[in-house]
Motif scaffolding. Structure first.
Motif, short mmCIF file in Angstrom:
data_model
loop_
_atom_site.label_atom_id
_atom_site.label_comp_id
_atom_site.label_asym_id
_atom_site.label_seq_id
_atom_site.Cartn_x
_atom_site.Cartn_y
_atom_site.Cartn_z
N ALA A 1 -4.45 9.88 89.16
CA ALA A 1 -4.31 11.34 89.15
C ALA A 1 -4.83 11.94 87.84
O ALA A 1 -5.25 13.09 87.79
N CYS A 2 -4.83 11.12 86.76
CA CYS A 2 -5.35 11.60 85.48
C CYS A 2 -6.85 11.86 85.58
O CYS A 2 -7.40 12.66 84.83
N PHE A 3 -7.51 11.14 86.46
CA PHE A 3 -8.98 11.20 86.52
C PHE A 3 -9.48 11.96 87.74
O PHE A 3 -10.67 12.03 87.98
N GLN A 4 -8.55 12.48 88.54
CA GLN A 4 -8.94 13.27 89.70
C GLN A 4 -8.85 14.75 89.35
O GLN A 4 -7.94 15.13 88.62
N VAL B 1 -13.37 13.20 87.26
CA VAL B 1 -14.01 11.92 86.97
C VAL B 1 -14.31 11.16 88.27
O VAL B 1 -15.40 10.63 88.46
N THR B 2 -13.33 11.15 89.18
CA THR B 2 -13.52 10.37 90.41
C THR B 2 -14.64 10.94 91.28
O THR B 2 -15.22 10.23 92.09
N SER B 3 -14.95 12.23 91.11
CA SER B 3 -16.03 12.79 91.91
C SER B 3 -17.36 12.72 91.18
O SER B 3 -18.38 13.15 91.69
N GLY B 4 -17.34 12.19 89.95
CA GLY B 4 -18.60 11.99 89.23
C GLY B 4 -19.05 13.21 88.44
O GLY B 4 -20.12 13.21 87.86
N ILE B 5 -18.23 14.28 88.42
CA ILE B 5 -18.64 15.51 87.72
C ILE B 5 -18.48 15.35 86.21
O ILE B 5 -19.35 15.73 85.44
N TYR C 1 -15.69 7.06 108.00
CA TYR C 1 -15.79 6.95 106.54
C TYR C 1 -17.24 6.76 106.14
O TYR C 1 -18.02 6.20 106.89
N ARG C 2 -17.58 7.23 104.94
CA ARG C 2 -18.94 7.03 104.42
C ARG C 2 -18.88 6.40 103.05
O ARG C 2 -17.97 6.67 102.27
N GLU C 3 -19.86 5.55 102.75
CA GLU C 3 -19.91 4.93 101.45
C GLU C 3 -20.21 6.00 100.40
O GLU C 3 -20.96 6.93 100.65
N ILE C 4 -19.59 5.89 99.20
CA ILE C 4 -19.88 6.85 98.14
C ILE C 4 -20.59 6.14 96.99
O ILE C 4 -20.34 4.96 96.75
N PRO C 5 -21.47 6.87 96.29
CA PRO C 5 -22.18 6.23 95.18
C PRO C 5 -21.26 5.85 94.03
O PRO C 5 -21.46 4.84 93.38
N LEU C 6 -20.22 6.67 93.76
CA LEU C 6 -19.31 6.36 92.67
C LEU C 6 -18.18 5.49 93.20
O LEU C 6 -17.30 5.97 93.90
N LYS C 7 -18.22 4.21 92.87
CA LYS C 7 -17.18 3.30 93.36
C LYS C 7 -16.14 3.11 92.26
O LYS C 7 -16.47 2.73 91.15
#
Ligand SMILES: [Zn+2]
Ligand SMILES: [Zn+2]
Length: 714
Positions: free
Chosen positions: A108-111, A114-118, A234-240
């Motif tokens: 939750a600290c990184f949402q 960060v988790t979306s790559g922004i 579901y779709r694969e995301i570039p940021l794993k």
């Protein structure tokens, strides 16, 4: 990109890993719960976790012995040696989020940034130990030996992008294996990795849950997908993202083999409360059997009352004691444990700046305080100041592990003291309210107090259902739901987002105009400029979209600019300005702008300067005022709302009591001194991550702000 159905993502390949091959783990299917799992023990049949199997560590600890502090230190150091950068914990009040009040997990600290790559992560890979708060199991706290309202989650995270691969599933499992076997000294054949699936917040992925001796110690999520979408795929995301969570309390519990996790992590507070209440010490063997029996049963789906009877029956059978006697011994312990847990949660919440109130994050901390008082009263601890005593005892431990909240001590105890007085008041007033309610309901022929009425009595008058029951006696039936605490907490645990006026319509419009480039913003770089020239990109109805603008859109508590836009004697008045995505919409007084302006036409915009200047001054004044209040009233002062207009500015602050005339005068004097010093106001755009590092989470005083870059004023 390919869309996957969930079944396609649950094949064996998703759950296999390098370490399982290398060390010779075998994959099994638990015949009881049908879950797949990995083990080194070739004779193992069951998955090892309740309800399939009981805890086997109670009274038989394994490996090294840890307490709260040494567990945290060892974990951080271990992962630091494995190449992770330790990151300071985040506030327990999730000020950077507009969808939750409290931090519920390390991720939750990184949402969402960060988790979306922004925004970039503060370090990569990183290790953190984060206090978290959750309310969904509130009513099981103290009863099951393992549920907490506040807990510490230890985690290692890695954020893999297209440009930079850090590590993923194989390494995650290797690190977990190394930590448990080398770091904690758990024998390798005791480790079980269960196959599972995790999804939440729009992301998903297969995960492994690590179980030792019946206790689930961590969840390792290999977050590589987004979804489920509207069609369930579901779709694969570039940021794993490597999203792990290791429960600190459970790990300490395993290492000590104590009857409950509360005894393992906060033995001093448990003993202190027991002593205060004069409760007889229960035979540890009975407590141990009780915890084991409670561990197997699923309190989350079955009700507690029925379960307790079952547990008591099991314990009576095993220890040869009488079930009723055991119940008499155990019940006060449930209160002692709940008090131990709640007092810690309260230290965290108040320590990080929550102020008890009837709304937002304040509602939740007040709920915990009131529950804590009621638990104390159930043990016969009703004298004045007893709440403060218990919280003080807890704070003595907490401040060693969280030295950053040490200075808040006086503020915290003042608030706790006030809340105790308020509880007493609410009982006096509540008695009258409850009597009135009973009278009204009986006149209507009701025999039971409905749940909505119980909620209302708590939410409006602060009277907990147990107190209602006391006041009602046998006159009416009071059915208290077993999960009343979680019920009201969950109803108050997500912020209600204000529905912006005509934002919906504008969003639809913005969707259709996605081919138009984003609006260039002029008002930050040229704060003194009053007029500008621009090109019309779109004119439709009362809306005008330009390639650039000086008009400030509504936001950050400041209303939109007004003014006019025109060309060659054709003018429209700008009555409102709204930002949607990366475009700024000028809302004008002319219903058919398309007749006045053509696409690509050059226009001139003039901002109503008197109005803007007053807004700016009032806006700056609110910041000065917050600073003055924090200086004089304490660090808990936080802006919860503000309204700025040409004539006046209103500021809502969190504080636990009404201000005295004298305090108001002092605040005014300090604020005026700042104004008279005519300090310059500096502004800069900063990356979110750097800004958080430099200024801390005070940044989000005016509410969470979106984007990778944020504007910081000083
Ligand atoms: Zn099983
Ligand atoms: Zn501001």
């Amino acid at each position: 990109m390919k869309n996957f159905r969930r079944e396609e993502l649950l094949d064996d390949a998703q759950f296999s890993a390098r370490i399982f091959d290398e060390l010779g783990f075998v994959h099994r299917l638990c015949p009881k719960c049908k879950t797949g799992f990995w083990t080194l023990d070739s004779e193992r049949v069951l998955c090892g976790e309740p309800p399939c199997e009981e805890y086997t560590f109670i009274g038989r600890p394994h490996g090294k012995r840890f307490d709260w502090g040494s567990m945290r230190r060892s974990y951080i150091r271990f992962f630091e040696r494995l190449g992770h950068t330790p990151v300071e914990r985040y506030p327990i009040l999730a000020r950077w989020r507009d969808d939750i009040y409290y931090t519920i997990a390390t991720i939750a600290c990184f949402q969402p940034w960060v988790t979306s790559g922004i925004a970039p992560p503060p370090a990569n890979p990183l290790v953190i130990s984060q206090p978290c708060i959750r309310f969904n199991d509130l009513d099981n706290v103290g009863k099951t030996g393992r549920h907490f309202s506040a807990f510490e989650m230890m985690a290692h995270h890695a954020f893999n992008s297209r440009e930079q691969h850090i590590y993923f599933k194989d390494e995650t499992l290797e690190y977990a294996y190394q930590w448990f076997t080398e770091g904690m000294g758990v024998p390798p054949e005791k480790l079980i990795f269960k196959d599972s699936w995790w999804e939440g917040g729009g992301n998903a992925g297969p995960c492994h849950e690590c179980v030792v001796e019946g206790l689930e110690l961590c969840t390792l999520v290999h977050m590589g997908y987004e979804g489920p979408g509207p069609d369930g795929t579901y779709r694969e995301i570039p940021l794993k993202v490597v999203d792990t969570g290791y429960g600190l309390e459970r790990a300490v519990w395993l290492s000590q083999g104590s009857p409950t996790a509360y005894d393992a992590v906060m033995p001093g507070v448990v003993e202190y409360v027991r002593g205060l209440a004069g409760v007889t010490r229960v035979d540890p063997e009975i407590l141990a059997e009780y915890s084991k029996a409670a561990g197997v049963l699923d309190v989350e789906t079955e009700g507690w009352h029925g379960l307790k009877k079952k547990i008591l029956g099991v314990v009576a059978g095993r220890t040869g004691s009488d079930a009723a006697e055991i119940e008499e011994m155990i019940t006060p312990y449930e209160a002692i444990y709940a008090i131990t847990d709640h007092s810690r949660a309260i230290c965290y919440m108040l320590g990080d700046g929550a102020v008890p109130s009837n709304a937002r994050e304040g509602y939740l901390v007040r709920l915990l305080i009131r529950r804590l008082i009621r638990f104390l009263r159930s043990l016969g601890l009703e004298e004045e100041g007893v709440l403060q005593k218990v919280v003080k005892k807890q704070f003595d431990t907490v401040k060693v592990l969280f030295p950053e909240i040490k200075d808040r001590e006086d503020e915290i105890f003042e608030m706790v003291d006030l809340e105790e007085h308020r509880y007493r008041e609410s009982i006096v007033k509540g008695y009258k309210v409850v009597r009135k309610t009973v009278k009204k309901l009986r006149e209507k022929g009701e025999k039971t107090i409905p749940l909505d009425e119980l909620k209302n009595l708590y939410n409006t008058h602060g009277v907990l259902p147990e107190e209602v029951q006391r006041f009602v006696g046998t006159e009416m039936v009071v059915n208290i739901p077993e999960n009343f605490g979680a019920l009201v907490a969950m109803e108050h645990s997500t912020p209600i987002r204000p529905i912006e006026k005509h934002q919906g319509e504008l969003e639809e419009k913005a969707g259709k105009l996605s081919h138009i480039p984003k609006t260039e913003i002029l008002f930050y770089d040229k704060p003194g400029q009053k007029s500008f020239s621009a090109t019309v990109l779109h004119a439709e109805g009362n809306l005008l979209v330009l390639d650039r603008t000086l008009f400030y859109p509504e936001g950050g508590g400041q209303p939109a600019d007004q003014g006019k836009i025109g060309s060659g004697g054709r003018n429209v008045r700008v009555v409102d300005v709204q930002k949607v995505g990366d475009k700024i919409f000028h809302i004008t007084d002319n219903p058919s702008c398309e007749k006045l302006f053509t696409r690509n036409e050059k226009v001139t915009g003039v901002v109503d300067w008197d109005r803007r200047k007053k807004h700016c001054q009032h806006h700056t004044a609110t910041h000065i005022l917050i600073g003055a209040c924090r200086k004089l009233l304490g660090d808990h002062i936080w802006q919860t709302g503000s309204q700025i207009s040409e004539e006046r500015a209103r500021l809502d602050l969190t504080h636990h009591k009404n201000l005295t005339r004298e305090e108001l005068n002092k605040i005014e004097r300090v604020a005026n001194r700042v104004v008279q010093a005519t300090l310059p106001v500096r502004s800069e755009m900063m990356s979110r991550t750097l800004a958080e590092k430099t200024y801390g989470f005070r940044l989000y005083q005016g509410g969470a702000v979106p984007g990778a870059e944020i504007r910081v004023l000083s």
